[in-house]
Design a protein around this motif. Sequence first.
Motif, mmCIF file in Angstrom:
data_model
loop_
_atom_site.group_PDB
_atom_site.id
_atom_site.type_symbol
_atom_site.label_atom_id
_atom_site.label_comp_id
_atom_site.label_asym_id
_atom_site.label_seq_id
_atom_site.Cartn_x
_atom_site.Cartn_y
_atom_site.Cartn_z
ATOM 1 N N THR A 87 0.923 -1.143 -0.063
ATOM 2 C CA THR A 87 -0.089 -0.136 -0.087
ATOM 3 C C THR A 87 0.904 1.451 -0.079
ATOM 4 O O THR A 87 0.356 2.311 0.001
ATOM 5 C CB THR A 87 -1.038 0.066 1.293
ATOM 6 O OG1 THR A 87 -1.756 1.086 1.338
ATOM 7 C CG2 THR A 87 -0.151 0.133 2.529
ATOM 8 N N GLY A 89 2.852 4.612 -0.547
ATOM 9 C CA GLY A 89 2.574 5.508 -1.779
ATOM 10 C C GLY A 89 3.862 6.464 -1.722
ATOM 11 O O GLY A 89 4.172 7.294 -2.592
ATOM 12 N N SER A 90 4.977 6.365 -0.836
ATOM 13 C CA SER A 90 6.177 7.136 -0.782
ATOM 14 C C SER A 90 6.873 6.788 -2.028
ATOM 15 O O SER A 90 7.611 5.993 -1.949
ATOM 16 C CB SER A 90 6.786 7.188 0.771
ATOM 17 O OG SER A 90 7.935 7.481 0.584
ATOM 18 N N GLN A 91 7.164 7.689 -2.713
ATOM 19 C CA GLN A 91 8.218 7.661 -3.766
ATOM 20 C C GLN A 91 9.721 7.464 -3.366
ATOM 21 O O GLN A 91 10.157 6.515 -3.822
ATOM 22 C CB GLN A 91 8.280 8.869 -4.905
ATOM 23 C CG GLN A 91 9.045 8.783 -5.996
ATOM 24 C CD GLN A 91 8.354 7.464 -6.966
ATOM 25 O OE1 GLN A 91 7.159 7.449 -6.896
ATOM 26 N NE2 GLN A 91 9.377 6.610 -7.299
ATOM 27 N N LYS A 92 9.884 8.001 -2.058
ATOM 28 C CA LYS A 92 11.218 7.740 -1.582
ATOM 29 C C LYS A 92 11.411 6.319 -1.333
ATOM 30 O O LYS A 92 12.317 5.739 -1.572
ATOM 31 C CB LYS A 92 11.472 8.538 -0.341
ATOM 32 C CG LYS A 92 13.062 8.931 0.009
ATOM 33 C CD LYS A 92 13.052 9.684 1.101
ATOM 34 C CE LYS A 92 12.819 11.571 0.774
ATOM 35 N NZ LYS A 92 13.001 12.240 1.800
ATOM 36 N N ARG A 93 10.416 5.665 -0.818
ATOM 37 C CA ARG A 93 10.535 4.245 -0.370
ATOM 38 C C ARG A 93 10.401 3.574 -1.327
ATOM 39 O O ARG A 93 11.269 2.481 -1.495
ATOM 40 C CB ARG A 93 9.454 3.883 0.627
ATOM 41 C CG ARG A 93 9.396 2.454 1.304
ATOM 42 C CD ARG A 93 8.998 2.357 2.716
ATOM 43 N NE ARG A 93 9.894 2.790 3.682
ATOM 44 C CZ ARG A 93 9.298 3.192 5.026
ATOM 45 N NH1 ARG A 93 8.061 2.805 5.119
ATOM 46 N NH2 ARG A 93 10.254 3.495 5.847
ATOM 47 N N ARG A 107 0.962 -1.418 -6.624
ATOM 48 C CA ARG A 107 0.400 -0.584 -5.054
ATOM 49 C C ARG A 107 -1.070 -1.206 -4.771
ATOM 50 O O ARG A 107 -1.750 -1.452 -5.929
ATOM 51 C CB ARG A 107 0.223 0.870 -5.403
ATOM 52 C CG ARG A 107 -0.105 1.723 -4.171
ATOM 53 C CD ARG A 107 -0.086 3.141 -4.257
ATOM 54 N NE ARG A 107 -0.350 3.431 -3.023
ATOM 55 C CZ ARG A 107 -0.578 4.595 -2.725
ATOM 56 N NH1 ARG A 107 -0.793 5.695 -3.541
ATOM 57 N NH2 ARG A 107 -0.728 5.053 -1.567
ATOM 58 N N LYS A 108 -1.434 -1.646 -3.689
ATOM 59 C CA LYS A 108 -2.515 -2.092 -3.368
ATOM 60 C C LYS A 108 -3.516 -0.970 -3.061
ATOM 61 O O LYS A 108 -3.131 0.185 -2.723
ATOM 62 C CB LYS A 108 -2.555 -2.800 -1.974
ATOM 63 C CG LYS A 108 -1.620 -4.057 -1.861
ATOM 64 C CD LYS A 108 -1.483 -4.638 -0.491
ATOM 65 C CE LYS A 108 -0.739 -5.875 -0.472
ATOM 66 N NZ LYS A 108 -0.417 -6.203 0.973
ATOM 67 N N PRO A 109 -4.811 -1.026 -3.687
ATOM 68 C CA PRO A 109 -5.376 -2.325 -4.238
ATOM 69 C C PRO A 109 -5.098 -2.269 -5.702
ATOM 70 O O PRO A 109 -5.161 -1.230 -6.666
ATOM 71 C CB PRO A 109 -6.917 -1.733 -3.937
ATOM 72 C CG PRO A 109 -7.022 -0.530 -4.207
ATOM 73 C CD PRO A 109 -5.696 0.112 -3.320
ATOM 74 N N LEU B 21 -11.483 -2.783 -4.411
ATOM 75 C CA LEU B 21 -10.846 -4.295 -4.003
ATOM 76 C C LEU B 21 -12.071 -5.129 -3.946
ATOM 77 O O LEU B 21 -11.803 -6.255 -4.275
ATOM 78 C CB LEU B 21 -10.289 -3.859 -2.677
ATOM 79 C CG LEU B 21 -9.409 -4.658 -1.833
ATOM 80 C CD1 LEU B 21 -7.935 -5.046 -2.633
ATOM 81 C CD2 LEU B 21 -9.195 -4.536 -0.431
ATOM 82 N N ILE B 95 -4.718 -0.882 3.517
ATOM 83 C CA ILE B 95 -4.789 -0.487 2.116
ATOM 84 C C ILE B 95 -5.367 1.356 2.251
ATOM 85 O O ILE B 95 -4.634 2.206 1.618
ATOM 86 C CB ILE B 95 -5.412 -1.244 1.222
ATOM 87 C CG1 ILE B 95 -4.741 -2.356 1.090
ATOM 88 C CG2 ILE B 95 -5.568 -0.413 0.033
ATOM 89 C CD1 ILE B 95 -5.634 -3.405 0.264
ATOM 90 N N GLY B 98 -2.661 3.568 3.693
ATOM 91 C CA GLY B 98 -1.651 3.930 2.794
ATOM 92 C C GLY B 98 -2.176 4.926 1.771
ATOM 93 O O GLY B 98 -1.382 5.996 1.477
ATOM 94 N N GLN B 99 -3.362 4.621 1.269
ATOM 95 C CA GLN B 99 -3.947 5.659 0.289
ATOM 96 C C GLN B 99 -4.236 7.040 0.937
ATOM 97 O O GLN B 99 -3.928 8.115 0.104
ATOM 98 C CB GLN B 99 -5.261 4.998 -0.475
ATOM 99 C CG GLN B 99 -5.096 3.825 -1.022
ATOM 100 C CD GLN B 99 -4.338 3.993 -2.536
ATOM 101 O OE1 GLN B 99 -4.468 5.037 -3.023
ATOM 102 N NE2 GLN B 99 -3.956 2.956 -3.183
ATOM 103 N N THR B 102 -0.881 9.129 1.477
ATOM 104 C CA THR B 102 -0.663 9.909 0.249
ATOM 105 C C THR B 102 -1.454 11.150 -0.207
ATOM 106 O O THR B 102 -0.973 12.090 -0.714
ATOM 107 C CB THR B 102 -0.592 8.638 -1.046
ATOM 108 O OG1 THR B 102 0.134 7.660 -0.565
ATOM 109 C CG2 THR B 102 0.160 9.346 -2.162
ATOM 110 N N THR B 107 3.436 12.315 -1.893
ATOM 111 C CA THR B 107 4.341 11.131 -1.711
ATOM 112 C C THR B 107 5.764 11.507 -1.451
ATOM 113 O O THR B 107 6.800 10.587 -1.627
ATOM 114 C CB THR B 107 4.348 10.680 -3.464
ATOM 115 O OG1 THR B 107 4.615 12.009 -4.193
ATOM 116 C CG2 THR B 107 2.993 10.152 -3.782
ATOM 117 N N ALA B 109 7.182 12.338 1.685
ATOM 118 C CA ALA B 109 7.672 11.872 2.928
ATOM 119 C C ALA B 109 7.215 10.473 2.987
ATOM 120 O O ALA B 109 6.691 9.712 2.534
ATOM 121 C CB ALA B 109 6.789 12.426 4.059
ATOM 122 N N VAL B 110 8.197 9.828 3.957
ATOM 123 C CA VAL B 110 8.018 8.418 4.329
ATOM 124 C C VAL B 110 7.429 8.301 5.557
ATOM 125 O O VAL B 110 7.885 8.864 6.489
ATOM 126 C CB VAL B 110 9.531 7.655 4.341
ATOM 127 C CG1 VAL B 110 9.519 6.381 4.776
ATOM 128 C CG2 VAL B 110 10.209 8.055 3.172
#
Lengths: 141, 156
Positions: A87, A89-93, A107-109, B21, B95, B98-99, B102, B107, B109-110
């Motif tokens: 899941t 979404g961090s571009q860095k990661r 990326r989920k989903p 999903l 999920i 995570g969405q 963002t 997108t 930061a970590v």
Amino acid sequence: MSQNVLIVDDSATIRQMIKKTMGIAGLDVGDIYEASNGIEALAQLHDHCVAVMVVDINMPTMNGIQLLTRMKENERLKDIPIVIASTEGSQKRIDQMADFGAFGYVRKPFQPEQLRDVLQPLLGVTDDSGSKDSDANNDLF
Amino acid sequence: MIQDQKTATLTTIFSEVLADLAFMFNDEEADYGVSSADVWLETEISYHGAQSGTLCLWCTRTFSVQLAANLLGVDPHESYAEEQGNDAVKEFMNIVCGQFITAIHGTGAVFDLTIPTLTELPETPRFPQEHGSHFSTVYVEGQRLCLRYKPGPGSE
């Protein structure tokens, strides 16, 4: 020849979904092994020969980043292609996972087609219309 | 982002993930009451990084089993769907979180996510709306679901 796959995700539901997707997509898969975290994955890799791995990042005990780090340090495991299914979404990661040698990222989903597209260059398809030599591995991150 | 926008973002992401999903849809016209005949589940996940926050979902056991059945492509009356209900809701919230991160933080930061936790509630919840939290109610397939986002200390 069919290739063995290891799915590493703490959700049994997601592992089942990925297995099902690989079947529906007609991917040329041999045995499918499962692990719910990085520690279990390393145990499976000790016992079985695996050609491709699908790995989540956020897992208990040992997460996906820690697993990739451990594999990178191991001569026998460092070249196994890994697809990240997360899941995140961090571009860095995501870039970090690519630096660790991950082959692709979904990326989920995700839709079944997205997983198929990233796995097909690694596994090929059982259907004669597909090709194991596909060049579809461009822009997988 | 102002509070109403965050609540709207939370509702939109929740609905989109559910549709993508599990092919389940938010019925925006509905207004079901809170079912007291069902077991309620409370699922929580947090994230930490430059900012932090916690998402919490309250849903019924019936919803969790339906979600698992849709994800697995099996009948909701199958024992396998019932067994995987809790796992399906936890993964669903993973999920959504995570969405959502963002959407509100970008997108760049970590963030580290916690492992979702699920608790079976002994009674029907009262859906506490604490000051500073963002609260959303959605209606899916005859079920009322409630979702809360609570920013962490120092976060907006």
